[in-house]
Scaffold this motif. Structure first.
Motif, PDB file in Angstrom:
ATOM      1  N   THR A   1       0.858  -1.175   0.000  1.00 32.09           N
ATOM      2  CA  THR A   1       0.000   0.000   0.000  1.00 32.09           C
ATOM      3  C   THR A   1       0.897   1.228   0.000  1.00 32.09           C
ATOM      4  N   PHE A   2       0.324   2.336  -0.433  1.00 33.57           N
ATOM      5  CA  PHE A   2       1.079   3.575  -0.559  1.00 33.57           C
ATOM      6  C   PHE A   2       0.156   4.736  -0.238  1.00 33.57           C
ATOM      7  N   GLU A   3       0.604   5.602   0.652  1.00 36.83           N
ATOM      8  CA  GLU A   3      -0.202   6.767   1.004  1.00 36.83           C
ATOM      9  C   GLU A   3       0.692   7.989   1.106  1.00 36.83           C
ATOM     10  N   PHE A   4       0.286   9.058   0.438  1.00 37.28           N
ATOM     11  CA  PHE A   4       0.970  10.345   0.560  1.00 37.28           C
ATOM     12  C   PHE A   4       0.347  11.061   1.748  1.00 37.28           C
ATOM     13  N   GLU A   5       1.175  11.423   2.707  1.00 32.78           N
ATOM     14  CA  GLU A   5       0.624  11.975   3.950  1.00 32.78           C
ATOM     15  C   GLU A   5       0.007  13.364   3.757  1.00 32.78           C
ATOM     16  N   GLY A   6       0.284  13.969   2.607  1.00 37.42           N
ATOM     17  CA  GLY A   6      -0.363  15.244   2.297  1.00 37.42           C
ATOM     18  C   GLY A   6      -1.827  15.070   1.908  1.00 37.42           C
ATOM     19  N   ALA A   7      -2.218  13.839   1.615  1.00 34.22           N
ATOM     20  CA  ALA A   7      -3.611  13.524   1.284  1.00 34.22           C
ATOM     21  C   ALA A   7      -4.022  12.316   2.114  1.00 34.22           C
ATOM     22  N   PRO A   8      -4.140  12.498   3.425  1.00 36.21           N
ATOM     23  CA  PRO A   8      -4.352  11.343   4.301  1.00 36.21           C
ATOM     24  C   PRO A   8      -5.630  10.583   3.960  1.00 36.21           C
ATOM     25  N   GLY A   9      -5.565   9.267   4.087  1.00 37.12           N
ATOM     26  CA  GLY A   9      -6.735   8.434   3.860  1.00 37.12           C
ATOM     27  C   GLY A   9      -6.908   7.990   2.419  1.00 37.12           C
ATOM     28  N   HIS A  10      -6.128   8.566   1.513  1.00 35.96           N
ATOM     29  CA  HIS A  10      -6.225   8.164   0.111  1.00 35.96           C
ATOM     30  C   HIS A  10      -5.095   7.179  -0.177  1.00 35.96           C
ATOM     31  N   VAL A  11      -5.442   5.907  -0.107  1.00 34.90           N
ATOM     32  CA  VAL A  11      -4.437   4.848  -0.174  1.00 34.90           C
ATOM     33  C   VAL A  11      -4.502   4.158  -1.528  1.00 34.90           C
ATOM     34  N   SER A  12      -3.342   3.881  -2.098  1.00 32.20           N
ATOM     35  CA  SER A  12      -3.343   3.048  -3.307  1.00 32.20           C
ATOM     36  C   SER A  12      -2.702   1.712  -2.985  1.00 32.20           C
ATOM     37  N   LEU A  13      -3.072   0.728  -3.792  1.00 32.82           N
ATOM     38  CA  LEU A  13      -2.511  -0.624  -3.650  1.00 32.82           C
ATOM     39  C   LEU A  13      -1.729  -0.908  -4.920  1.00 32.82           C
ATOM     40  N   ASP A  14      -0.427  -1.131  -4.769  1.00 31.30           N
ATOM     41  CA  ASP A  14       0.441  -1.337  -5.929  1.00 31.30           C
ATOM     42  C   ASP A  14       0.914  -2.781  -5.995  1.00 31.30           C
ATOM     43  N   THR A  15       0.711  -3.409  -7.140  1.00 31.46           N
ATOM     44  CA  THR A  15       1.227  -4.759  -7.367  1.00 31.46           C
ATOM     45  C   THR A  15       2.313  -4.681  -8.425  1.00 31.46           C
TER      46      THR A  15
END
Lengths: 127, 162
Positions: free
Chosen positions: B95-109
């Motif tokens: 998973t990857f989350e930019f802390e400048g946009a909290p709660g918006h998580v992406s899942l990278d495979t």
């Protein structure tokens, strides 16, 4: 796709023309080149093994689709990319691709040192 | 600069995905290590003008990571996520989350395949929680001035229908 149902807007027409114009690989290359700055027909033709006339024809297709414009600069009529014609998504993707590529070129540089030393490498990778 | 390789990026309108494909002149094993060894990762993940510092990097299935990048003005950008599955040297799911946009998580495979001649192919499929999240991520870089050649494009995009 399903947000605005059966509604063929002028935007959609424009997009359809744009996609048709971009169905040719050489035209896509010309667009990619213009994304980096304006260029004349001769400059655009130089890297390709095709005649200036052929490139001119391709540019006409791109121009008719509204993807590029040409200034009336008497001597030098540079072609100019109209990014809004692609919609913002296309511009964002292209920008993201360039940033991704820069990242992976830094990784290339590290990998080119046998054994991937955890050392600071001195590879000036100029985009 | 001999650009023999380029990244392919695909993002279909209306779908919350981004797909990246890239080949490397190195084995899958080495590229895998460059993704999972904190010291190597820190050297390529951030642009040159940003200093990347690794907060923690527990690269194993179920582990987590956090790193931050600081620019010359002292702005800090934090990123964190979990290593959902690490299978050396072929598969990394995180998973990857930019802390400048909290709660918006992406899942990278990310999938790595060895190719002939000691090369390998990296394929990354990123899934966002919403199309808007994906588009915000794609758009995020447009304003950071990393690509001088695109500043003109930024300006044009700022004027709707210029």
């Amino acid at each position: 796709m399903g947000d605005t149902a059966v509604e063929t807007t002028a935007d959609e027409d424009r997009l359809n023309r744009a996609f048709a114009a971009l169905s040719d690989p050489l035209r896509r290359k010309l667009v990619a080149r213009l994304a980096r700055g304006d260029a004349t027909v001769n400059e655009l033709a130089a890297p390709f093994a095709v005649t200036v006339q052929a490139v001119s024809r391709h540019l006409k297709v791109l121009e008719d689709a509204g993807l590029i414009t040409r200034s009336r600069d008497a001597q030098r009529r540079p072609c100019h990319l109209e990014p809004t014609a692609f919609g913002p998504l296309a511009a964002w993707i292209d920008d993201y691709r360039i940033r991704t590529e820069e990242k992976y070129q830094r990784l290339d540089a590290l990998l080119s040192h046998q054994g991937v030393a955890a050392q600071d490498t001195e590879e000036g990778i100029q985009p | 600069m001999t650009a023999t390789k380029t990244s392919t990026v695909t993002a279909e309108p209306g779908l919350p995905f981004v797909d990246v494909v890239r080949t490397f002149d190195a084995s899958a094993e080495r590229v895998y290590r460059a993704h999972t060894d904190a010291e190597i990762f820190a050297q390529w993940i951030g642009p040159r003008k940003y200093a990347t510092s690794i907060d923690h990097f527990d690269a194993r299935t179920g582990g987590s990571y956090r790193f931050s990048q600081s620019d010359t003005e002292g702005n800090q950008y934090g990123f964190h996520g979990s290593f959902h599955e690490l299978t050396s040297p072929t598969r990394m799911v995180q998973t990857f989350e930019f802390e400048g946009a909290p709660g918006h998580v992406s899942l990278d495979t990310a999938v790595l395949e060895d190719l002939p001649d000691g090369r390998c192919r990296l394929t990354v499929h990123s899934t966002f929680q919403a199309v808007e999240d994906r588009d915000a991520m794609l758009q995020a870089g447009m304003t950071d001035g990393m690509n001088e050649g695109y500043e003109r494009l930024d300006e044009l995009l700022a004027h709707d229908g210029a």
